[in-house]
Every structure is written in C-alpha cells, then in structure tokens.
Design a protein around this motif. Structure first.
Motif, PDB file in Angstrom:
ATOM      1  N   ARG A  63       0.836  -1.202   0.000  1.00  0.00           N
ATOM      2  CA  ARG A  63       0.000   0.000   0.000  1.00  0.00           C
ATOM      3  C   ARG A  63       0.870   1.251   0.000  1.00  0.00           C
ATOM      4  NH1 ARG A  63      -3.056  -1.414   3.725  1.00  0.00           N
ATOM      5  NH2 ARG A  63      -2.280  -0.291   5.531  1.00  0.00           N
ATOM      6  N   THR A  64       1.931   1.235   0.792  1.00  0.00           N
ATOM      7  CA  THR A  64       2.836   2.380   0.835  1.00  0.00           C
ATOM      8  C   THR A  64       3.563   2.570  -0.489  1.00  0.00           C
ATOM      9  OG1 THR A  64       3.166   2.012   3.208  1.00  0.00           O
ATOM     10  CG2 THR A  64       4.779   3.402   2.083  1.00  0.00           C
ATOM     11  N   ALA A  65       3.901   1.463  -1.150  1.00  0.00           N
ATOM     12  CA  ALA A  65       4.676   1.547  -2.386  1.00  0.00           C
ATOM     13  C   ALA A  65       3.810   1.874  -3.598  1.00  0.00           C
ATOM     14  CB  ALA A  65       5.423   0.233  -2.620  1.00  0.00           C
ATOM     15  N   LEU A  66       2.590   1.279  -3.665  1.00  0.00           N
ATOM     16  CA  LEU A  66       1.811   1.366  -4.888  1.00  0.00           C
ATOM     17  C   LEU A  66       0.774   2.481  -4.896  1.00  0.00           C
ATOM     18  CD1 LEU A  66       1.165  -2.417  -5.664  1.00  0.00           C
ATOM     19  CD2 LEU A  66       2.938  -0.905  -6.566  1.00  0.00           C
ATOM     20  N   LEU A  67       0.253   2.857  -3.735  1.00  0.00           N
ATOM     21  CA  LEU A  67      -0.800   3.872  -3.718  1.00  0.00           C
ATOM     22  C   LEU A  67      -0.332   5.202  -4.310  1.00  0.00           C
ATOM     23  CD1 LEU A  67      -3.740   4.180  -3.015  1.00  0.00           C
ATOM     24  CD2 LEU A  67      -3.089   4.931  -0.719  1.00  0.00           C
ATOM     25  N   PRO A  68       0.881   5.676  -4.008  1.00  0.00           N
ATOM     26  CA  PRO A  68       1.341   6.915  -4.663  1.00  0.00           C
ATOM     27  C   PRO A  68       1.407   6.772  -6.182  1.00  0.00           C
ATOM     28  CG  PRO A  68       2.699   6.441  -2.742  1.00  0.00           C
ATOM     29  CD  PRO A  68       1.852   5.236  -2.970  1.00  0.00           C
TER      30      PRO A  68
END
Length: 270
Positions: free
Chosen positions: A96-101
């Motif tokens: 989530r931290t890697a892909l959401l941005p």
C-alpha cells in the motif's frame, strides 16, 4: 407514519427538483435560440436537436451499441482489478505504501493524450476502448474500497482475532461487509466516467461508436447532430447509473434503510 411521509416527500423532491431545473434549462435554451441571440449553426434549438436526432435515430443507435459494449466490458474489467488491488493493498501495508502513490500519479495522466497512444498500441478495435474505460474508472473504486475497509469496526476485528480467527476470516466477516456503502458509492461515481472514457477512445481512433459519429458530424458542421449524440450518451450514462443504483438496492437493501434513518434523524433534528 410521519417518517414514512417524510421519506416519500424526500423521494418525490429528489426526482422533481432536478426535473424542474432541467425543464427550465431547456426553456431558456429554446428562448435563446428562438430569439436569435446566438447563431442557429452555433446553438440550435432543443426542438431542432430532437428532430435531427429522431431523423438519425437508427444511425445513432447503431453507433451507441459499440460505445455501450465498450463501457460495460471496460467497467467489468475495472471492477475486477480494482477489487483485487484494494484487497491486496489492504492485506499488505508495504504494498500500500509503495503502490498507492503510483496509482495517484497515474490519475495525473491526461486522457486526451493517453487515448491516441492506447489506440496506436492496441489498434482500432474494442480492446483500446475497454482499456481506457478501465483506466478512467479504476482509481475511484480502489480508493473507495480502501476507505470502506478502513471503516471496519476495530472492536469486532479484535474480538474475532481473540477467538483465533485468521486475518482472511476477519477480512471476510468484518472488513469486506464494512466496505459495502463505500464500494457502491465509488461505483456510482465511476460509472459516470465510463461512457466518457469510451467516447474519448473513439475520438482517438475507431470505426464506429458515438465518438466517431460526433467527430463526423463536427467535420460537416452539424452542431445539431453533435448535440443529439451528446444527448444519447447522456441517456446511456443515466441508464447505467440507474442500473448501479438498482444493483445496490438488490445486493445491499440495508443501506437504503440506514440512509432513510439518517434522513429522518436529520429532519427531526431540524
């Protein structure tokens, strides 16, 4: 009894108010066109648009069919991948931290620039339209699902965890049901963009569809036919929106009851 009357009055008002506003808009439009305040070739009257659309009815329906097919297929692809993505991101904080941005950045890509590239890569068939519809509607559903998962009751999650339930069980019994309202809200938002995505793809390159029809009408300066095609696309969008609302009422009838209670409470408070 009073609450039932209030609910009925709210439902009637929700339909009557936009209908009256729309009729007033048509009346003003007709008056402006009839008074000659705007050249007829630039802004034809509503009656002229309806007449032109009726004369071209069979052609418009023939072009509306591939637009509808691309919209439904692209939306189905989008829902499938959005649910899979949101579930994966909910289970993994690192992902989530890697892909959401990256998903957020993808929404900064202008559709008008992306559509020609997709057509160049995948040709003039149905596939590029499906991909663009999926691209336009994918992000709102991912965000809506993630927000819905986050609305889950933490007490219920802790209770199930204390009873030895696995994370998948907690997700299925608590987090997934909690996302229902947010999911259908994002569906209603996304479906309004879906037809636009299909028409943009047809503008960029296709052999049929409302986008192709609008472009052909524009090239011969038939503003009335362009507006008639816009009217067909609007009706198509409203029908798909209504289908989503109907699906919500059939799949999650309790949401309507909760919304009615909230409106009744708000009415009582006021």
């Amino acid at each position: 009894m009073t609450r039932g009357l209030r609910g009925s009055a709210y439902a009637v008002g929700a339909i009557a108010a936009p209908a009256i506003a729309f009729l007033l808009l048509l009346a003003v439009w007709q008056w402006v066109a009839a008074a000659g305040l705007v050249p007829a070739d630039m802004l034809p009257s509503p009656t002229r648009v309806v007449g032109a659309g009726a004369a071209e009815g069979s052609v418009l329906l023939r072009h509306a069919a591939p637009t509808f097919a691309a919209t439904v297929a692209g939306f189905a692809v989008s829902v499938t991948f959005a649910f899979a993505t949101a579930t994966l991101l909910d289970f993994s904080r690192i992902l989530r931290t890697a892909l959401l941005p990256l998903l957020i950045v993808s929404q900064t890509l202008p559709l008008i620039a992306l559509a020609p590239l997709v057509v160049l890569w995948f040709g003039f068939g149905l596939l590029p339209k499906i991909l663009l519809v999926a691209f336009v509607t994918y992000f709102p559903m991912v965000v809506g699902l993630l927000r819905g998962f986050a609305d889950a009751d933490p007490e219920a999650e802790r209770l199930l965890a204390s009873m030895g339930a696995s994370r998948a069980t907690v997700f299925r019994l608590v987090r997934l049901p909690a996302s229902t309202a947010s999911f259908f809200s994002s569906l209603r938002i996304s479906i309004t963009y879906a037809v636009v995505g299909a028409i943009f793809a047809e503008y960029a390159g296709a052999v049929s569809g409302l986008g192709v029809y609008m472009q052909s009408a524009k090239n011969v300066f038939r503003t009335d036919l362009v507006l008639a095609a816009v009217g067909v696309s609007t009706v198509l969008t409203l029908c798909l929106f209504g289908a989503v609302v109907l699906l919500e009422r059939l799949a999650a009838p309790w949401l309507r009851i909760e919304q009615g209670r909230e409106r009744a409470g708000a009415g009582g408070a006021s």
